[in-house]
Design an enzyme around this catalytic site. Structure first.
Site: not given
Length: 375
Positions: A307, A334
């Site tokens: 992540n 993201c």
């Protein structure tokens, strides 16, 4: 979403605000499909979205104006201040806090920092709310400790007005740059962290640890990762760039061995606290550089979950994973552009499943979860 600030031309942060949410989701999905056009995708899951307003759990306010009439919001490129207390992205619970903070700034004599003159003390107000119990964390970002005694003296008044403020700190940011926080954190309350609960998993929020700003969608992201992992034959996994442990704590089972790695000490303290509360004894969280940790290991688990920040995981980690070839990689991103670039560097893997999470409505940004399986 209706926004008076946007309609008046005073704020343009939500560039897609005039598009209905279904249109926004279609545009984001098209962008993601375009970025992954070179890779066959076994399954496209339906995108996940949440409320279109009042969803943010955090406000980062630039303080400007005068000590008698402070403004909380942002500075335009030309230095003009804009008050954003009425921003509809914030929940209704933020309004009374902003309303009490303005007279408090005057009471405590916290002169707003003037960027042009390089004078003043109060740079930012950072407010975070736990949706599980309504507790709040308030951070005053000051240029120096000059006004600290005054702030301490005035604080009981603010606490009487706002009992929901469970954690209050002063952060010292002495540099004349647009940096949100410095290294020094001074606690003004006994309590030092907020507890949030996603899917019955306690997650701790400390002043200098990153936490997702859209709880409704973040909780669905973590639950989805948990469901995907439960379907895989995994007894050992790594959670790299783990932050406060959201993914690892959701995915772990009592008999699973899990190592979570994150560079930020504050975040690791949060993750360890959660693991202890859940009684998960086979979880290990360490404050290390994720790439350095991984590439130093002689063997890998069945699953590596990553992540990373917007820059992606990068070539050294991609090369290592290609060589060591864990059976599964779950990539939470993201920034789908850097994720696509990283996937190109993992030629031995196919994309089993992709799901978009609309963490940032009214903007072009989104979060994406991808399951990669070794061919």
């Amino acid at each position: 979403m209706q926004c008076a600030l946007y309609d008046a031309g005073r704020c343009r942060s939500c560039q897609w605000i005039t598009q209905p949410i279904p249109e926004q989701l279609s545009a984001k999905t098209a962008d993601l499909k375009n970025l992954l056009a070179d890779f066959p995708v076994e399954e496209w899951c339906a995108p996940v979205s949440g409320p279109e307003q009042g969803f943010r759990n955090k406000a980062k306010m630039v303080v400007s104006g005068s000590v008698e009439k402070p403004l909380l919001g942002m500075l335009h490129r030309d230095g003009t201040p804009e008050d954003l207390c009425d921003c509809p992205l914030y929940p209704a619970s933020f309004a009374p806090v902003f309303a009490a903070l303005k007279p408090f700034i005057a009471r405590a004599g916290l002169t707003p920092y003037n960027v042009a003159r390089k004078r003043g003390e109060l740079k930012y107000i950072l407010l975070t709310e736990s949706q599980s119990d309504g507790g709040m964390m308030l951070r005053f970002v000051l240029r120096s400790e000059t006004k600290l005694a005054q702030l301490r003296k005035a604080l009981p008044w603010l606490q009487a007005q706002l009992p929901q403020l469970k954690v209050i700190t002063v952060n010292i940011q002495p540099v004349h740059m647009a940096i949100m926080e410095g290294e020094t954190e001074i606690y003004l309350t006994e309590q030092q962290a907020l507890v949030e609960r996603f899917n019955d998993v306690p997650l701790w929020i400390r002043p200098q640890s990153f936490f997702q700003t859209n709880p409704a969608v973040a909780s669905q992201l973590y639950a989805t990762a948990r469901d995907w992992v439960r379907q895989l034959p995994v007894k050992h996994m790594w959670d790299l760039f783990c932050g406060v442990g959201g993914f690892g704590l959701h995915c772990a089972t009592p008999d699973m061995q899990l190592t979570g790695i994150e560079i930020a000490l504050e975040a690791i303290a949060c993750a360890k606290q959660s693991a202890a509360e859940l009684g998960l004894t086979r979880l290990q969280f360490q404050a290390l550089d994720s790439t350095q940790f991984a590439t130093a290991q002689g063997e890998v688990p069945e699953l590596v979950l990553v992540n990373p920040p917007r820059r992606g995981i990068g070539k050294p980690l991609c090369d290592y994973l290609s060589t060591m070839a864990p059976r599964f990689i779950i990539y939470s991103s993201c920034n789908a552009q850097t994720m696509a670039k990283d996937i190109r560097e993992l030629p031995g893997y196919r994309i089993e499943r992709v799901q978009l999470f609309d963490m940032f409505p009214h903007t072009a940004h989104y979060e994406v979860l991808t399951l990669l399986v070794k061919m």
